[in-house]
Design a protein around this motif. Structure first.
Motif, PDB file in Angstrom:
ATOM      1  N   ASN A  24     -12.261 -56.028 118.935  1.00  0.00           N
ATOM      2  CA  ASN A  24     -11.729 -54.909 118.162  1.00  0.00           C
ATOM      3  C   ASN A  24     -12.513 -54.646 116.876  1.00  0.00           C
ATOM      4  O   ASN A  24     -12.026 -53.962 115.981  1.00  0.00           O
ATOM      5  CB  ASN A  24     -10.251 -55.145 117.830  1.00  0.00           C
ATOM      6  N   THR A  40     -11.463 -43.273 122.763  1.00  0.00           N
ATOM      7  CA  THR A  40     -12.729 -42.595 123.044  1.00  0.00           C
ATOM      8  C   THR A  40     -12.481 -41.142 123.442  1.00  0.00           C
ATOM      9  O   THR A  40     -11.391 -40.761 123.856  1.00  0.00           O
ATOM     10  CB  THR A  40     -13.520 -43.304 124.167  1.00  0.00           C
ATOM     11  N   SER A  90      -9.747 -48.647 124.689  1.00  0.00           N
ATOM     12  CA  SER A  90     -10.790 -47.654 124.450  1.00  0.00           C
ATOM     13  C   SER A  90     -10.785 -46.508 125.459  1.00  0.00           C
ATOM     14  O   SER A  90     -11.101 -45.380 125.098  1.00  0.00           O
ATOM     15  CB  SER A  90     -12.167 -48.330 124.441  1.00  0.00           C
ATOM     16  N   ALA A 135     -16.754 -48.621 117.739  1.00  0.00           N
ATOM     17  CA  ALA A 135     -15.358 -48.194 117.780  1.00  0.00           C
ATOM     18  C   ALA A 135     -15.033 -47.140 116.720  1.00  0.00           C
ATOM     19  O   ALA A 135     -13.960 -46.551 116.756  1.00  0.00           O
ATOM     20  CB  ALA A 135     -14.429 -49.400 117.627  1.00  0.00           C
ATOM     21  N   ARG A 167      -7.381 -54.661 123.177  1.00  0.00           N
ATOM     22  CA  ARG A 167      -8.811 -54.840 123.448  1.00  0.00           C
ATOM     23  C   ARG A 167      -9.193 -56.294 123.215  1.00  0.00           C
ATOM     24  O   ARG A 167      -8.636 -56.961 122.344  1.00  0.00           O
ATOM     25  CB  ARG A 167      -9.659 -53.971 122.516  1.00  0.00           C
TER      26      ARG A 167
END
Length: 147
Positions: free
Chosen positions: A37, A11, A118, A42, A34
């Motif tokens: 996913n 991110t 993330s 995303a 994660r």
């Protein structure tokens, strides 16, 4: 023998910056830690797209490893209910101990790998906790750098 491991979040960065950092670090395998996913949110880090980009741009493999992810309950308590980081950290470290994650992997499997999550910074992200936990179990073998 030191094992070089990096971590990264996707991110608050562009695809160009993300893949440039991964390539410059010499990552051979991305380990996605994660729980989920495949979220549309995303962007370039959706599992199938990420696997393609990593192979094409960086020559790196992609693996999703949910054993190194928090449970839905732990994530919900922290993210959606705006829980306390210390509670999250204790719960997640306890979960890894309960799962005995150190017995499912060899330290050498992490050499030249990168743990993906993330969060843009590692300070309050479970990818850092995974490294801390495994280093505690493996006698500090992992040399960790956050990209």
């Amino acid at each position: 023998m030191s094992i070089d491991v990096t971590t990264i979040g996707f991110t608050k960065t562009t695809a160009e910056d993300f893949f440039s950092r991964v390539r410059a670090a010499g990552v051979r395998k991305m380990i996605d830690v994660r729980l989920h996913n495949t979220s549309q949110l995303a962007g370039f880090a959706k599992s199938d797209d990420l696997a393609f980009f990593l192979k094409t741009i960086c020559g790196a493999a992609y693996v999703h490893e949910p054993l190194l992810a928090p449970t839905e309950e732990i994530m919900t308590a922290f993210k959606k209910e705006k829980g306390d980081w210390n509670v999250f950290q204790n719960d997640f470290m306890g979960l890894m101990a309960e799962r005995k994650v150190e017995s499912h992997f060899r330290a050498e499997e992490f050499d030249d790998s990168c743990l993906l999550c993330s969060e843009d910074k590692p300070h309050r992200c479970h990818r850092r906790l995974v490294c801390d936990y495994l280093n505690g179990k493996w006698g500090g073998k992992l040399s960790v750098r956050h990209l």
